[in-house]
Write a protein that holds these residues in place. Structure first.
Motif, mmCIF file in Angstrom:
data_model
loop_
_atom_site.group_PDB
_atom_site.id
_atom_site.type_symbol
_atom_site.label_atom_id
_atom_site.label_comp_id
_atom_site.label_asym_id
_atom_site.label_seq_id
_atom_site.Cartn_x
_atom_site.Cartn_y
_atom_site.Cartn_z
ATOM 1 N N UNK A 91 0.482 -1.549 0.015
ATOM 2 C CA UNK A 91 -0.043 -0.091 0.264
ATOM 3 C C UNK A 91 0.970 0.749 -0.209
ATOM 4 N N UNK A 92 0.612 2.548 -0.123
ATOM 5 C CA UNK A 92 0.365 3.577 -0.265
ATOM 6 C C UNK A 92 0.153 4.699 0.904
ATOM 7 N N UNK A 93 0.945 5.080 1.509
ATOM 8 C CA UNK A 93 0.819 6.162 2.852
ATOM 9 C C UNK A 93 1.437 7.161 2.113
ATOM 10 N N UNK A 94 -0.559 8.562 1.740
ATOM 11 C CA UNK A 94 -0.133 9.558 1.478
ATOM 12 C C UNK A 94 -0.054 10.439 2.370
ATOM 13 N N UNK A 95 0.669 11.807 2.758
ATOM 14 C CA UNK A 95 0.446 12.825 3.592
ATOM 15 C C UNK A 95 0.236 13.678 2.319
ATOM 16 N N UNK A 96 -0.390 15.062 3.209
ATOM 17 C CA UNK A 96 -1.118 15.992 2.184
ATOM 18 C C UNK A 96 -1.146 17.406 3.207
ATOM 19 N N UNK A 98 -2.393 20.498 4.374
ATOM 20 C CA UNK A 98 -3.814 21.187 4.114
ATOM 21 C C UNK A 98 -3.658 22.915 3.322
ATOM 22 N N UNK A 99 -1.821 23.723 3.334
ATOM 23 C CA UNK A 99 -2.398 24.850 2.469
ATOM 24 C C UNK A 99 -0.838 23.932 1.532
ATOM 25 N N UNK A 100 -1.368 24.255 0.357
ATOM 26 C CA UNK A 100 -0.741 24.505 -0.689
ATOM 27 C C UNK A 100 -0.895 22.571 -1.214
ATOM 28 N N UNK A 101 -1.561 21.451 -1.082
ATOM 29 C CA UNK A 101 -2.018 20.178 -1.535
ATOM 30 C C UNK A 101 -0.480 19.714 -1.846
ATOM 31 N N UNK A 102 0.909 19.894 -0.718
ATOM 32 C CA UNK A 102 2.432 19.304 -0.675
ATOM 33 C C UNK A 102 2.138 17.869 -0.299
ATOM 34 N N UNK A 103 2.330 16.941 -1.447
ATOM 35 C CA UNK A 103 2.417 15.446 -0.297
ATOM 36 C C UNK A 103 4.167 15.095 -0.371
ATOM 37 N N UNK A 104 3.334 14.130 0.160
ATOM 38 C CA UNK A 104 4.847 13.223 0.415
ATOM 39 C C UNK A 104 4.110 11.275 0.519
ATOM 40 N N UNK A 105 5.019 10.493 0.249
ATOM 41 C CA UNK A 105 4.339 9.328 0.988
ATOM 42 C C UNK A 105 5.731 8.139 0.931
ATOM 43 N N UNK A 106 5.158 7.086 1.271
ATOM 44 C CA UNK A 106 5.522 5.799 1.777
ATOM 45 C C UNK A 106 5.145 4.359 1.489
ATOM 46 N N UNK A 107 6.111 3.556 0.361
ATOM 47 C CA UNK A 107 5.952 2.286 0.721
ATOM 48 C C UNK A 107 6.234 1.256 1.149
ATOM 49 N N UNK A 108 4.440 1.326 1.599
ATOM 50 C CA UNK A 108 4.215 0.029 3.106
ATOM 51 C C UNK A 108 4.005 -1.181 2.791
ATOM 52 N N UNK A 109 5.421 -2.545 2.787
ATOM 53 C CA UNK A 109 4.348 -3.329 1.974
ATOM 54 C C UNK A 109 4.666 -4.630 3.478
#
Length: 163
Positions: A91-96, A98-109
């Protein structure tokens, strides 16, 4: 003299009014977000693992973030970034932000939990054979049914008698 006093009084009043006006701090917009992990491997049944989001710049006005999983049937994430393993998969966990909609992800196995074997039983406890008879197959039953590794190894304590 009255004019001087009036001028001084008006000047003092103007300075007082201007001095009491507070300037609002300008809004500092978010420029990005990162996670402390970009990959994560967890096993079903293990404790949850916390991901930490860092919003940039450090003095951003609104640092609130939202969390999401693209496959909640594999891994979920709460609003504090704690990841919970649900079932084997990825699964891919995404943090976004609120201001600007910037994102980062973590691939979870997510790996399956290891289920140990509790017992092995044979379908026969005694067997009488005569030399020349056809081979007889013994059947081993491993429990529990969901044991991770149900492989059995066969051996004879007297190979000169039976194998």
């Amino acid at each position: 003299m009255k004019t001087k006093i009036l001028t001084i009084a008006l000047t003092a009043l103007a300075i007082g009014l201007l001095g009491s006006c507070k300037k609002e701090d300008p809004k500092v917009s978010v420029t990005g977000v990162t996670l402390d992990k970009t990959t994560l491997e967890i096993t079903v049944g293990d404790p949850d693992v916390k991901l930490t989001a860092t919003v940039a710049p450090e003095n951003a006005t609104d640092k609130t973030v939202n969390w999401a999983s693209d496959k909640a049937e594999v891994a979920t994430v709460d609003n504090q970034g704690s990841v919970h393993a649900v079932a084997p998969g990825e699964a891919i966990i995404t943090v976004t932000t609120t201001d600007g909609g910037k994102t980062a992800t973590c691939v979870v196995k997510v790996k399956a939990a290891v289920v140990p074997v509790s017992s092995v039983a044979l379908d026969k406890t005694e067997l009488t054979l005569t030399v020349g008879d056809p081979d007889v197959k013994l059947v081993a039953t491993v429990t529990p049914d969901n044991a991770t590794d149900k492989t059995v190894n066969w051996a004879s304590d007297k190979a000169e008698v039976a194998t």
